[in-house]
Scaffold this active site. Structure first.
Site, mmCIF file in Angstrom:
data_model
loop_
_atom_site.group_PDB
_atom_site.id
_atom_site.type_symbol
_atom_site.label_atom_id
_atom_site.label_comp_id
_atom_site.label_asym_id
_atom_site.label_seq_id
_atom_site.Cartn_x
_atom_site.Cartn_y
_atom_site.Cartn_z
ATOM 1 N N MET A 14 9.859 -34.654 -14.430
ATOM 2 C CA MET A 14 8.861 -34.296 -13.427
ATOM 3 C C MET A 14 8.400 -32.850 -13.646
ATOM 4 O O MET A 14 7.912 -32.201 -12.719
ATOM 5 C CB MET A 14 9.412 -34.502 -12.019
ATOM 6 C CG MET A 14 9.665 -35.970 -11.696
ATOM 7 S SD MET A 14 9.601 -36.377 -9.930
ATOM 8 C CE MET A 14 10.929 -35.371 -9.294
ATOM 9 N N LEU B 297 10.416 -27.673 -16.417
ATOM 10 C CA LEU B 297 11.466 -27.911 -17.409
ATOM 11 C C LEU B 297 12.429 -26.729 -17.510
ATOM 12 O O LEU B 297 12.061 -25.577 -17.341
ATOM 13 C CB LEU B 297 10.838 -28.179 -18.782
ATOM 14 C CG LEU B 297 9.862 -29.366 -18.860
ATOM 15 C CD1 LEU B 297 9.421 -29.580 -20.298
ATOM 16 C CD2 LEU B 297 10.477 -30.641 -18.291
ATOM 17 N N GLU C 136 16.717 -25.795 -19.350
ATOM 18 C CA GLU C 136 17.595 -26.092 -20.486
ATOM 19 C C GLU C 136 18.197 -27.493 -20.425
ATOM 20 O O GLU C 136 18.500 -28.088 -21.459
ATOM 21 C CB GLU C 136 18.714 -25.054 -20.576
ATOM 22 C CG GLU C 136 18.264 -23.696 -21.077
ATOM 23 C CD GLU C 136 17.698 -23.748 -22.494
ATOM 24 O OE1 GLU C 136 18.199 -24.550 -23.312
ATOM 25 O OE2 GLU C 136 16.761 -22.991 -22.779
ATOM 26 N N HIS D 29 16.620 -30.249 -19.372
ATOM 27 C CA HIS D 29 15.610 -31.119 -19.971
ATOM 28 C C HIS D 29 15.551 -30.925 -21.496
ATOM 29 O O HIS D 29 15.443 -31.894 -22.256
ATOM 30 C CB HIS D 29 14.222 -30.803 -19.398
ATOM 31 C CG HIS D 29 14.063 -31.107 -17.951
ATOM 32 N ND1 HIS D 29 13.871 -30.121 -17.008
ATOM 33 C CD2 HIS D 29 14.056 -32.277 -17.270
ATOM 34 C CE1 HIS D 29 13.731 -30.672 -15.815
ATOM 35 N NE2 HIS D 29 13.856 -31.984 -15.944
ATOM 36 N N ASP E 281 21.917 -36.537 -12.427
ATOM 37 C CA ASP E 281 21.456 -37.621 -11.553
ATOM 38 C C ASP E 281 22.182 -38.904 -11.966
ATOM 39 O O ASP E 281 21.569 -39.869 -12.427
ATOM 40 C CB ASP E 281 19.946 -37.791 -11.682
ATOM 41 C CG ASP E 281 19.199 -36.538 -11.249
ATOM 42 O OD1 ASP E 281 19.245 -36.217 -10.054
ATOM 43 O OD2 ASP E 281 18.595 -35.877 -12.106
ATOM 44 N N ARG F 86 21.989 -27.338 -13.685
ATOM 45 C CA ARG F 86 20.590 -26.997 -13.889
ATOM 46 C C ARG F 86 19.694 -28.048 -13.225
ATOM 47 O O ARG F 86 19.895 -29.240 -13.376
ATOM 48 C CB ARG F 86 20.268 -26.895 -15.382
ATOM 49 C CG ARG F 86 20.945 -25.701 -16.048
ATOM 50 C CD ARG F 86 20.421 -25.451 -17.438
ATOM 51 N NE ARG F 86 21.091 -24.323 -18.082
ATOM 52 C CZ ARG F 86 20.761 -23.049 -17.914
ATOM 53 N NH1 ARG F 86 19.751 -22.732 -17.128
ATOM 54 N NH2 ARG F 86 21.424 -22.088 -18.539
ATOM 55 N N SER F 87 18.702 -27.568 -12.511
ATOM 56 C CA SER F 87 17.784 -28.438 -11.789
ATOM 57 C C SER F 87 16.463 -27.709 -11.622
ATOM 58 O O SER F 87 16.437 -26.478 -11.488
ATOM 59 C CB SER F 87 18.355 -28.798 -10.416
ATOM 60 O OG SER F 87 17.388 -29.427 -9.605
#
Length: 282
Positions: A30, A33, A35, A37, A152, A186-187
């Site tokens: 989504m 971005l 690290e 991703h 997730d 990370r998010s």
């Protein structure tokens, strides 16, 4: 780097690559971005000939309109990051109208109960939205492999179930959680945290690690109660849920069964920013 904004255009280009015998990897995102991703993209580059990264903030998986509006977006930054890894990555940036058609609504799915616990219990319709958009991306991109992060984890298990039930010819590759130096998972939502909040949020992973240690000698009820008490005493973070479940079925643990794998799952509010994390317990 090629950027595609319409699924018909992307499908035509993919069909040509398929005729050349190229294997295809998909990394659905989504945007915003980070690290985490990029680690998925790097894994996809290692395992497939051509990688497509989708950047699409999916409206049907948000149960809170404010959360959708506040979700961080910076397409140019995302493109620059991807280009720094490999200039041959394909980027798919569709509009909601192009991806969904005239009616932007979710299909309803049954995921054998995986969708009814944790995130599914607290975010109404969330996994119908996730299932709908992932199915549409799979049908458009036709990947051989699709790469998802274990942060997730419930979503990962649901997508595996989706491919099984819909008989989609896609291998789902789960990749390790990437963490900041203080342990915070990370998010994209982390971008909304200021420096002070980000440091306080490190308490989430610290608590998960201690819960894992306790799980080695204590029963699940003890661990759950202990975690809840830790957050009752925290001045900034508000616990939404902490659960221990079977890693495959996501069913809450009653008592430990030899040979079963268990994970702890947590959702916490840092102010108005909702953060999730999980950890393997054995």
């Amino acid at each position: 780097m090629q950027i595609f904004r319409e699924k018909k255009e992307l499908s035509r280009a993919i069909d040509l690559k398929k005729k050349e015998g190229k294997s295809l990897g998909l990394v659905p995102t989504m945007g915003a971005l980070h690290e985490g991703h990029l680690s998925l993209v790097k894994k996809a580059l290692q395992e497939t000939d051509l990688v497509v990264v989708s950047i699409f903030v999916n409206p049907t998986q948000f149960d809170n309109h404010d959360d959708l509006e506040k979700y961080p977006r910076d397409l140019q930054k995302d493109l620059d990051l991807l280009k720094s890894i490999d200039e041959n990555i394909w980027i798919f940036v569709p509009s909601a109208e192009d991806l969904y058609g005239e009616e932007i609504t979710s299909e309803h799915f049954e995921f054998d109960g995986l969708e009814k616990v944790m995130e599914g219990a607290f975010r109404k319709g969330h996994f119908d939205g996730v299932g709908t958009v992932v199915k549409k991306l799979f049908e458009t991109v036709k990947p051989d492999k699709a790469f998802f992060g274990q942060k997730d984890y419930q979503q990962l298990q649901i997508i595996r179930k989706l491919t099984e039930k819909a008989a989609l010819p896609v291998e789902i590759v789960g990749c390790p959680i990437q963490r900041e130096s203080n342990g915070l998972a990370r998010s994209s939502r982390n971008e909304r945290l200021n420096d002070q909040s980000r440091e306080k949020a490190a308490f989430i992973y610290e608590t998960l690690q201690k819960a894992k240690d306790l799980f080695g000698t204590k029963d699940a009820d003890y661990v759950i109660e202990w975690v809840e008490k830790q957050f009752q005493n925290h001045s900034f973070l508000n616990l939404e849920y902490f659960e221990i479940a079977d890693a495959n079925t996501l069913k809450k643990i009653n008592r430990k069964q030899k040979g079963n794998q268990y994970r702890a799952f947590i959702a916490v509010y840092a102010g108005d920013i909702r953060l999730i994390d999980n950890i393997a317990l054995n």
